[in-house]
Write an enzyme that holds these catalytic residues in place. Sequence first.
Site, mmCIF file in Angstrom:
data_model
loop_
_atom_site.group_PDB
_atom_site.id
_atom_site.type_symbol
_atom_site.label_atom_id
_atom_site.label_comp_id
_atom_site.label_asym_id
_atom_site.label_seq_id
_atom_site.Cartn_x
_atom_site.Cartn_y
_atom_site.Cartn_z
ATOM 1 C CG ASP A 1 -1.671 1.224 1.437
ATOM 2 O OD1 ASP A 1 -2.335 1.643 0.478
ATOM 3 O OD2 ASP A 1 -1.605 1.821 2.535
ATOM 4 C CG ASP B 1 -1.786 7.435 0.260
ATOM 5 O OD1 ASP B 1 -0.904 8.217 -0.121
ATOM 6 O OD2 ASP B 1 -2.771 7.137 -0.436
ATOM 7 N N GLY C 1 -7.253 4.029 3.673
ATOM 8 C CA GLY C 1 -7.234 2.948 2.687
ATOM 9 C C GLY C 1 -8.454 2.880 1.782
ATOM 10 N NE ARG D 1 -10.176 11.501 -5.164
ATOM 11 C CZ ARG D 1 -9.696 11.832 -6.365
ATOM 12 N NH1 ARG D 1 -10.428 12.569 -7.192
ATOM 13 N NH2 ARG D 1 -8.483 11.434 -6.736
ATOM 14 C CB SER E 1 -4.138 7.130 -3.857
ATOM 15 O OG SER E 1 -4.009 8.491 -4.253
ATOM 16 C CG ASN F 1 -3.975 12.365 -6.098
ATOM 17 O OD1 ASN F 1 -3.871 13.152 -7.035
ATOM 18 N ND2 ASN F 1 -5.041 12.318 -5.319
ATOM 19 C CG ASP G 1 -1.865 2.681 6.396
ATOM 20 O OD1 ASP G 1 -2.085 2.227 5.253
ATOM 21 O OD2 ASP G 1 -2.268 3.797 6.776
HETATM 22 C C1 G6P Z 1 -5.625 5.726 -0.196
HETATM 23 C C2 G6P Z 1 -5.750 6.507 1.091
HETATM 24 C C3 G6P Z 1 -7.182 6.964 1.306
HETATM 25 C C4 G6P Z 1 -7.702 7.682 0.074
HETATM 26 C C5 G6P Z 1 -7.597 6.785 -1.140
HETATM 27 C C6 G6P Z 1 -8.050 7.490 -2.418
HETATM 28 O O1 G6P Z 1 -6.174 4.474 -0.025
HETATM 29 O O2 G6P Z 1 -5.355 5.718 2.187
HETATM 30 O O3 G6P Z 1 -7.208 7.810 2.426
HETATM 31 O O4 G6P Z 1 -9.063 8.065 0.265
HETATM 32 O O5 G6P Z 1 -6.250 6.378 -1.304
HETATM 33 O O6 G6P Z 1 -7.128 8.505 -2.707
HETATM 34 P P1 G6P Z 1 -7.296 9.576 -3.847
HETATM 35 O O7 G6P Z 1 -5.945 10.224 -3.934
HETATM 36 O O8 G6P Z 1 -7.654 8.850 -5.116
HETATM 37 O O9 G6P Z 1 -8.376 10.489 -3.434
HETATM 38 MG MG MG Z 2 -2.683 3.191 3.522
#
Ligand code: G6P
Ligand code: MG
Length: 230
Positions: free
Chosen positions: A21, A23, A58, A61, A128, A130, A182
């Site tokens: 993972d 983030d 995790g 969005r 994510s 991003n 995490d």
């Molecule tokens: C990860 C993070 C989440 C977040 C998700 C989507 O899993 O742990 O907190 O909501 O990614 O991220 P994004 O950058 O696409 O909004």
């Molecule tokens: Mg994470």
Amino acid sequence: MVKSGIIYSMDTRAGFGAIFDLDGVIVSTDKYHREAWRRLADELRIPFTEAQAQATRGVDRMASLAVVLGEHAGKFTDEQKAALAERKNGVYKELIKGITPADALPGADTLVPALKALGIPCAIGSASKNAKPVLESLGIAGMFDAIVTGYDFTHGKPAPDVFLVAASRIGVEASRCVVFEDAAAGIQAAHAGGMKAVGIGNPEIVRGCDLFARTLADVTPVQIRALFAL
Ligand code: G6P
Ligand code: MG
């Protein structure tokens, strides 16, 4: 030869793949996701509790937005919700603009190369959208054999899809993969996919994992291999 023989024997018997993972495991961007959601909740004048913050960990969005809105979700149309998620993402992107290799969490830069040196393929499995720019800012995108992000699957964690896609991209059977996570949703996703799960960070959050470590710096390839000997 003896020295390389030791490493080689681990290589051939290892026969597993590692999925990370992003983030909160590789980089401390979890705090920026949290901060961006907190700001949105403040703007909307709705509470944002610790339990909600942890439940967004995790989770993709739109599912995170549902957690943040909680009982207020019914007050917003789908169009408004999409705009709110976009607003949060704008704040998040501002917050991560300054990310540098110094934001990498302990062990990311040592465990992955150590596993790769043993012939173990390594992938990113992140919800994510991003994820790629974050990895590029850290300067470690090239370290992974596959990068699976929020653009590559339909059902987010706790569904196993993200990790199953990662496993297939590194060409390793799901049952021979270990996931580093995490988030509670990530541990569930790994297990739903028939994978081993290493919980990183807070033991209360990653309860049910097969192995716990505060950071990736506290994990060794030998410990990981042992998970497959059980
Ligand atoms: C990860 C993070 C989440 C977040 C998700 C989507 O899993 O742990 O907190 O909501 O990614 O991220 P994004 O950058 O696409 O909004
Ligand atoms: Mg994470």
